[in-house]
Motif scaffolding. Structure first.
Motif, PDB file in Angstrom:
ATOM      1  N   THR A 295       0.847  -1.205   0.000  1.00  0.00           N
ATOM      2  CA  THR A 295       0.000   0.000   0.000  1.00  0.00           C
ATOM      3  C   THR A 295       0.877   1.248   0.000  1.00  0.00           C
ATOM      4  N   ALA A 296       1.906   1.257   0.836  1.00  0.00           N
ATOM      5  CA  ALA A 296       2.813   2.409   0.882  1.00  0.00           C
ATOM      6  C   ALA A 296       3.485   2.638  -0.466  1.00  0.00           C
ATOM      7  N   ALA A 297       3.872   1.559  -1.131  1.00  0.00           N
ATOM      8  CA  ALA A 297       4.545   1.687  -2.430  1.00  0.00           C
ATOM      9  C   ALA A 297       3.639   2.338  -3.467  1.00  0.00           C
ATOM     10  N   ILE A 298       2.340   2.159  -3.330  1.00  0.00           N
ATOM     11  CA  ILE A 298       1.377   2.752  -4.260  1.00  0.00           C
ATOM     12  C   ILE A 298       1.237   4.250  -4.044  1.00  0.00           C
ATOM     13  N   LEU A 299       1.268   4.698  -2.793  1.00  0.00           N
ATOM     14  CA  LEU A 299       0.877   6.079  -2.515  1.00  0.00           C
ATOM     15  C   LEU A 299       1.995   6.992  -2.021  1.00  0.00           C
ATOM     16  N   TRP A 300       3.198   6.477  -1.850  1.00  0.00           N
ATOM     17  CA  TRP A 300       4.258   7.325  -1.296  1.00  0.00           C
ATOM     18  C   TRP A 300       5.524   7.193  -2.125  1.00  0.00           C
ATOM     19  N   ASP A 301       5.957   8.306  -2.712  1.00  0.00           N
ATOM     20  CA  ASP A 301       7.205   8.309  -3.477  1.00  0.00           C
ATOM     21  C   ASP A 301       8.067   9.512  -3.102  1.00  0.00           C
ATOM     22  N   ARG A 302       7.814  10.052  -1.914  1.00  0.00           N
ATOM     23  CA  ARG A 302       8.529  11.262  -1.490  1.00  0.00           C
ATOM     24  C   ARG A 302       9.593  10.978  -0.440  1.00  0.00           C
ATOM     25  N   GLY A 303      10.076   9.763  -0.379  1.00  0.00           N
ATOM     26  CA  GLY A 303      11.116   9.433   0.581  1.00  0.00           C
ATOM     27  C   GLY A 303      10.985   7.998   1.040  1.00  0.00           C
ATOM     28  N   PRO A 304      11.879   7.590   1.928  1.00  0.00           N
ATOM     29  CA  PRO A 304      11.841   6.205   2.399  1.00  0.00           C
ATOM     30  C   PRO A 304      10.595   5.941   3.255  1.00  0.00           C
ATOM     31  N   VAL A 305      10.245   4.677   3.338  1.00  0.00           N
ATOM     32  CA  VAL A 305       9.136   4.223   4.173  1.00  0.00           C
ATOM     33  C   VAL A 305       9.737   3.389   5.300  1.00  0.00           C
ATOM     34  N   ALA A 306       9.384   3.730   6.524  1.00  0.00           N
ATOM     35  CA  ALA A 306       9.873   2.977   7.682  1.00  0.00           C
ATOM     36  C   ALA A 306       8.846   1.924   8.080  1.00  0.00           C
ATOM     37  N   GLU A 307       9.275   0.948   8.863  1.00  0.00           N
ATOM     38  CA  GLU A 307       8.382  -0.079   9.406  1.00  0.00           C
ATOM     39  C   GLU A 307       8.304   0.056  10.912  1.00  0.00           C
ATOM     40  N   GLU A 308       7.125  -0.231  11.452  1.00  0.00           N
ATOM     41  CA  GLU A 308       6.913  -0.214  12.900  1.00  0.00           C
ATOM     42  C   GLU A 308       6.182  -1.496  13.301  1.00  0.00           C
ATOM     43  N   PRO A 309       6.861  -2.434  13.961  1.00  0.00           N
ATOM     44  CA  PRO A 309       6.225  -3.692  14.355  1.00  0.00           C
ATOM     45  C   PRO A 309       5.011  -3.532  15.273  1.00  0.00           C
ATOM     46  N   LEU A 310       4.955  -2.466  16.041  1.00  0.00           N
ATOM     47  CA  LEU A 310       3.818  -2.279  16.948  1.00  0.00           C
ATOM     48  C   LEU A 310       2.489  -2.208  16.204  1.00  0.00           C
ATOM     49  N   ILE A 311       2.504  -1.744  14.950  1.00  0.00           N
ATOM     50  CA  ILE A 311       1.242  -1.512  14.247  1.00  0.00           C
ATOM     51  C   ILE A 311       0.815  -2.687  13.370  1.00  0.00           C
ATOM     52  N   ARG A 312       1.417  -3.845  13.601  1.00  0.00           N
ATOM     53  CA  ARG A 312       0.992  -5.052  12.876  1.00  0.00           C
ATOM     54  C   ARG A 312      -0.421  -5.433  13.303  1.00  0.00           C
ATOM     55  N   GLU A 313      -1.042  -6.310  12.540  1.00  0.00           N
ATOM     56  CA  GLU A 313      -2.406  -6.743  12.833  1.00  0.00           C
ATOM     57  C   GLU A 313      -2.432  -7.596  14.105  1.00  0.00           C
ATOM     58  N   VAL A 314      -3.599  -7.705  14.694  1.00  0.00           N
ATOM     59  CA  VAL A 314      -3.802  -8.596  15.834  1.00  0.00           C
ATOM     60  C   VAL A 314      -3.422 -10.005  15.378  1.00  0.00           C
ATOM     61  N   ASN A 315      -2.601 -10.674  16.157  1.00  0.00           N
ATOM     62  CA  ASN A 315      -2.158 -12.028  15.812  1.00  0.00           C
ATOM     63  C   ASN A 315      -3.300 -13.003  16.065  1.00  0.00           C
ATOM     64  N   LEU A 316      -3.768 -13.642  15.008  1.00  0.00           N
ATOM     65  CA  LEU A 316      -4.877 -14.583  15.132  1.00  0.00           C
ATOM     66  C   LEU A 316      -4.432 -16.040  15.118  1.00  0.00           C
ATOM     67  N   GLY A 317      -3.149 -16.264  15.305  1.00  0.00           N
ATOM     68  CA  GLY A 317      -2.635 -17.611  15.501  1.00  0.00           C
ATOM     69  C   GLY A 317      -3.099 -18.611  14.458  1.00  0.00           C
TER      70      GLY A 317
END
Length: 173
Positions: free
Chosen positions: A60-82
């Motif tokens: 999704t980020a690759a589609i809408l952001w081309d103005r610099g690097p994109v960082a990742e944040e593990p805290l914002i991952r989806e709820v783990n549904l095992g």
């Protein structure tokens, strides 16, 4: 100064009603929709984009952001549904049956086997709100974003009060 969150684009899991895995890709996005999304993000005047480590958020980020690097944040991952991930509810229930009952009866305090309870993920949402940076768009997931909204409200039980669409942007602050 503002903090925004966006739900990732549509996946096969969204359409076929199964629980996605972290490697679930986006479905193809019409170029006119992609252009509209870029314009929407540009109008927010954000200076950075941060994604969940899941593939669909990064795509999704690759589609809408081309103005610099994109960082990742593990805290914002989806709820783990095992054990539910990659399966429909019915398929998972046929396979795991009674092991899912605590989660079905009380998802706030129990997760599916090998998964996370809503209360556990809510703690991640609270931690995220402590580190979220102004003028940033965070690309995340339906469940986690609903927990962030619940954390802003101060009540984990507000989780089921919200419904978010693919590509929907919400203002957190």
């Amino acid at each position: 100064m503002s903090i925004y969150m966006m739900r990732h684009g549509k996946t096969a899991a969204n359409e076929k009603k199964y629980y996605a895995t972290p490697t679930e890709p986006l479905l193809p996005v019409d170029p006119s929709v992609a252009l509209k999304l870029k314009d929407e993000v540009a109008a927010l005047s954000v200076t950075s984009v941060v994604t969940s480590p899941y593939l669909r958020a990064k795509e999704t980020a690759a589609i809408l952001w081309d103005r610099g690097p994109v960082a990742e944040e593990p805290l914002i991952r989806e709820v783990n549904l095992g054990v539910l991930e990659g399966r429909t509810f019915h398929h998972a229930y046929d396979r795991y049956g009674e092991a899912l009952e605590p989660w079905i009866d009380d998802p706030f305090n129990y997760g599916p086997p090998q998964g996370e309870s809503l209360r556990g993920a809510y703690k991640r949402a609270q931690a995220f709100l402590q580190i979220a940076k102004d003028d940033t768009l965070y690309i995340s997931h339906d469940g986690f974003m609903r927990l962030v909204l619940s954390a802003v409200k101060g009540d984990v039980h507000a989780f089921f009060d919200y419904k978010l669409e693919n590509f929907q942007i919400i203002k957190i602050k």
